[in-house]
Design a protein around this motif. Structure first.
Motif, short mmCIF file in Angstrom:
data_model
loop_
_atom_site.label_atom_id
_atom_site.label_comp_id
_atom_site.label_asym_id
_atom_site.label_seq_id
_atom_site.Cartn_x
_atom_site.Cartn_y
_atom_site.Cartn_z
N SER A 1 -4.00 -14.10 -2.95
CA SER A 1 -3.02 -13.59 -3.91
C SER A 1 -2.94 -12.06 -3.87
O SER A 1 -1.87 -11.48 -4.05
N ILE A 2 -4.08 -11.40 -3.58
CA ILE A 2 -4.07 -9.94 -3.46
C ILE A 2 -3.36 -9.51 -2.19
O ILE A 2 -2.58 -8.56 -2.18
N PHE A 3 -3.61 -10.23 -1.09
CA PHE A 3 -2.98 -9.88 0.18
C PHE A 3 -1.46 -10.01 0.10
O PHE A 3 -0.73 -9.17 0.62
N GLY A 4 -0.98 -11.06 -0.51
CA GLY A 4 0.46 -11.26 -0.65
C GLY A 4 1.14 -11.47 0.69
O GLY A 4 0.56 -11.97 1.66
N GLU A 5 2.42 -11.08 0.78
CA GLU A 5 3.17 -11.20 2.03
C GLU A 5 2.65 -10.21 3.07
O GLU A 5 2.15 -9.14 2.72
N ARG A 6 2.83 -10.55 4.34
CA ARG A 6 2.30 -9.70 5.41
C ARG A 6 2.93 -8.31 5.40
O ARG A 6 2.27 -7.32 5.71
N GLN A 7 4.25 -8.23 5.09
CA GLN A 7 4.93 -6.94 5.12
C GLN A 7 4.97 -6.24 3.75
O GLN A 7 5.46 -5.12 3.66
N HIS A 8 4.49 -6.90 2.72
CA HIS A 8 4.50 -6.28 1.40
C HIS A 8 3.42 -5.19 1.31
O HIS A 8 2.39 -5.28 1.98
N LEU A 9 3.67 -4.19 0.49
CA LEU A 9 2.70 -3.12 0.31
C LEU A 9 1.44 -3.66 -0.35
O LEU A 9 1.50 -4.23 -1.45
N GLY A 10 0.30 -3.53 0.32
CA GLY A 10 -0.95 -4.05 -0.19
C GLY A 10 -1.60 -3.14 -1.21
O GLY A 10 -1.18 -1.99 -1.41
N PHE A 11 -2.65 -3.65 -1.87
CA PHE A 11 -3.40 -2.84 -2.82
C PHE A 11 -4.17 -1.78 -2.03
O PHE A 11 -4.73 -2.08 -0.97
N PRO A 12 -4.24 -0.52 -2.49
CA PRO A 12 -4.87 0.55 -1.70
C PRO A 12 -6.31 0.27 -1.29
O PRO A 12 -6.71 0.54 -0.16
N SER A 13 -7.12 -0.29 -2.21
CA SER A 13 -8.53 -0.55 -1.88
C SER A 13 -9.07 -1.69 -2.73
O SER A 13 -8.67 -1.87 -3.88
#
Length: 449
Positions: free
Chosen positions: A33-45
Motif C-alpha cells: 500500500s505504501i509502494f502504490g503504483e509503479r509510476q506514482h510518487l513514492g514516500f521519501p523514506s
C-alpha cells in the motif's frame, strides 16, 4: 489467511511473494500500500525496524526482486565508508559489477554526497527508468550514525534533492529516536517488524522439511526443538541452523529401523543429549556446523591420548584455544622473530641472522618469558585470521585462562606499560590443544626451525 492483492502488480507474482514469505502478511500488505503504483510518487523514506531474525531484509528483498522493481540494496557494514556506500548504490543502478575485466573499479568515482546527487540525477534521467519509483535499501542503517553528518539527512531528503521519484528504505534493529539528528530532518515513515510467535516459528521451520520424510514427522521434530530453545532463542536464522544441525541425529533411529516416525519417546531419548550440547552454543557459535562436529570428534580423540598433563582434560571454548596458542608462541619465541612467522611477504630470513649468543640454548629449556598484552593480541589475530572472525570478549577470556592457571599474570595490575603474562602449559599440552583446531604449532616455534 489473507491473500495479497494490488491492481498495479500481476496476481501470479503476488502469489509467489506470499508463498515465499510466511507469517508476514500484514507487513507485506502495508508495504504494497505504501509502494502504490509503479509510476506514482513514492514516500521519501521508510524506516523499518525490529529485532534480528524477524525477516526485515528477506521480506523486502523478496518483494522488490519478485515484483522486479528498480532498486539498490546495500549493507552499511560492508560499505563502511561514505565513498564505498555511494559507489555501491550507483554500481547497482548502473548494473555494473567490479570484476577483473575492469580492474575492480566502480562505474564512477563518488567522494561526496553532492557528487552522488549529481550522478544519481544523470542515471534516473535515462529512458531505462521510465519515471518509476527507485528504491534504495540501506541494511544495517545504524552504521550511518558513525559516518559523515550530512549522510543521514541527505538520504532522508534524497527525493527533494534529486527532484526524482525515489524512496530510501532504512533497515535497522534500533528505534528512530536514536537516529534523529539534533539539527532536525525529514521524518521517515516507521514500520515495525515484531518477533515471530511460537506458532509462526513452528510454521516457518516446518516448511523446511526433508523430502525423504513426511511433513508431519518434521513438524513433530520442530515442536520438540522449539520446546527446548524457544525460551532462550527467538532468532529464526539461529533456530533454522539448529534444526538443520540436529535433524540427522533425530532421524537416526528411523533410518536404522530401530524406531518408527510415531515413536516420540525413543526419538526424544536419542536427540536429548545432542540438544543439550547445542544449547551451550546458542548465539556463541564461532565456527561452521561441519567444523563444530569435527571439533567434537577431535576433542574426544584428544582426551584418549596418553602422557598428557592433567590440564589436557580442561574443556576450553574454541576461541580460547587460539588465545592460548598465541600466548605459548609469545612465551617461547623471541619478539623479533614475530616478523618471520606472522608477517606475509617477509622474505627468507635465516635463523643465524637474528641469533644472539644467549639464545644458543633452547627457549624451551630456559622456560617461558613474559610478553605484553599487545604482542599477544597481534599474534592472536595473525593465527586466527583465516579461521574465524573474533566475536567474543577477548579480555574476559584472558582472565579465564589466568584463573585456570594456564596463563600467569607477571607483575602488578597497575603497571604503566600494561600487564604482562607467561604461558604455563607444557609443549605436549599445547600440541594437543592445537591438534583440536587443526593448527600446526611446531611450524611457528623458533626452537624447531
Amino acid at each position: 489467511m489473507p491473500t495479497l492483492a494490488h491492481p498495479a502488480y500481476p496476481e501470479e507474482r503476488l502469489a509467489t511473494v506470499e508463498k515465499n514469505v510466511l507469517c508476514r502478511e500484514s507487513q507485506l500488505a502495508t508495504l504494497l500500500s505504501i509502494f502504490g503504483e509503479r509510476q506514482h510518487l513514492g514516500f521519501p523514506s521508510i524506516f523499518i525496524y525490529g529485532h534480528s531474525g524477524t525477516g526485515k531484509t528477506y521480506v523486502l528483498q523478496t518483494l522488490l526482486s519478485t515484483l522486479e522493481l528498480p532498486c539498490a540494496v546495500v549493507n552499511c557494514v560492508e560499505c563502511f565508508t561514505p565513498r564505498l556506500l555511494l559507489e555501491q548504490i550507483l554500481n547497482q543502478l548502473h548494473n555494473h559489477c567490479p570484476a577483473p575485466e575492469n580492474d575492480y573499479s566502480s562505474f564512477e568515482r563518488c567522494d561526496t554526497f553532492n557528487d552522488f546527487v549529481r550522478l544519481y540525477k544523470r542515471i534516473v534521467s535515462s529512458p531505462d527508468f521510465q519515471k518509476e519509483t527507485v528504491y534504495i535499501v540501506l541494511d544495517k542503517a545504524e552504521q550511518l550514525r558513525e559516518m559523515d553528518a550530512n549522510l543521514l539527512p541527505g538520504f532522508l531528503r534524497l527525493q527533494e534533492l534529486t527532484e526524482s521519484n525515489v524512496t530510501v528504505i532504512f533497515l535497522t534493529e534500533i528505534v528512530w529516536e536514536t537516529f534523529r539528528p539534533n539539527t532536525g530532518c525529514l521524518e521517515p515513515l516507521p514500520l515495525y517488524f515484531a518477533d515471530y510467535s511460537k506458532v509462526e516459528l513452528q510454521r516457518i521451520l516446518s516448511s523446511d522439511y526433508h523430502p525423504e520424510f513426511s511433513a508431519e514427522f518434521y513438524a513433530s521434530y520442530i515442536n520438540i526443538l522449539l520446546g527446548v530453545f524457544y525460551t532462550v532463542c527467538r532468532d529464526i536464522k539461529e533456530l533454522r541452523h539448529l534444526a538443520a544441525l540436529n535433524f540427522p541425529k533425530f532421524c537416526e533411529p528411523v533410518i536404522r529401523a530401530e524406531a518408527k516416525e510415531t515413536d516420540a519417546h525413543k526419538l526424544w531419548r536419542n536427540i536429548e543429549p545432542h540438544l543439550k550440547k547445542a544449547m551451550q552454543t546458542v548465539y556463541l557459535r564461532e565456527i561452521s556446523s561441519s567444523q563444530w562436529e569435527r571439533m567434537q570428534q577431535e576433542d574426544r580423540e584428544a582426551a584418549q591420548l596418553k602422557g598428557l598433563s592433567a590440564h589436557a582434560h580442561v574443556e576450553l571454548p574454541y576461541y580460547s584455544k587460539f588465545l592460548l596458542i598465541a600466548a605459548y608462541l609469545a612465551s617461547y619465541n623471541p619478539a623479533r622473530t614475530d616478523k618471520r612467522f606472522f608477517l606475509k611477504h617477509h622474505g627468507k630470513i635465516k635463523k643465524t641472522d637474528f641469533l644472539k649468543k644467549h639464545e644458543k640454548t633452547s627457549n624451551h629449556l630456559l622456560g617461558p618469558k613474559p610478553f605484553p598484552l599487545d604482542r599477544l593480541l597481534a599474534i592472536l589475530y595473525s593465527v586466527v585470521d583465516s579461521r574465524v572472525a573474533p566475536t567474543a570478549n577477548i579480555f574476559s577470556q584472558i582472565t579465564s585462562l589466568v584463573t585456570l592457571q594456564l596463563l600467569t599474570l607477571v607483575g602488578h595490575d597497575d603497571q604503566l606499560d600494561g600487564p604482562k603474562y607467561k604461558c604455563t602449559v607444557s609443549l605436549d599440552f599445547i600440541r594437543a590443544v592445537a591438534r583440536t583446531v587443526n593448527f600446526d604449532i611446531i611450524r611457528y616455534l623458533y626452537d624447531f626451525l
